[in-house]
Design a protein around this motif. Structure first.
Motif: not given
Length: 109
Positions: A35-36, A100
């Motif tokens: 998600k990063n 995110d």
């Protein structure tokens, strides 16, 4: 110069193909599962570099420089991708204080 090609050609081409496939699959998994945004950019770079490795290996085994020229152009595209991607991530972090990628859904107008 001939010694370098001899050294590279002493490693079987199958090893380069296997290594490149493993690196590419790791990059795809990183893009799909993380998600990063910074890690996702790193995984895209890993995929591009695995293709570069394979192009350089095939170029060396064929004895011509066409694959190495393609590697150069892929590196230019990768550098531009990183510059644009980091600029987008910097603006996202400035506005939301997070990197995110789930936050991109909230940016819809």
């Amino acid at each position: 110069m001939g010694e370098v090609n001899t050294f590279i050609q002493s490693v079987p081409l199958n090893y380069f193909i296997i290594l490149s496939t493993v690196l590419f699959c790791l990059g795809v998994l990183g893009v799909l599962l993380r998600k990063n945004a910074i890690i996702i950019l790193g995984c895209v770079e890993l995929m591009l570099n695995s293709v570069n490795l394979l192009l350089a290996a095939f170029s060396s085994y064929n004895g011509d420089g066409h694959g190495q020229i393609l590697v150069f152009f892929i590196m230019v595209v990768a550098a531009a991708e990183v510059a644009v991607g980091l600029a987008i991530i910097a603006m996202l972090y400035r506005n939301t204080r997070s990197v995110d990628v789930g936050i991109f859904n909230k940016l819809r107008g």
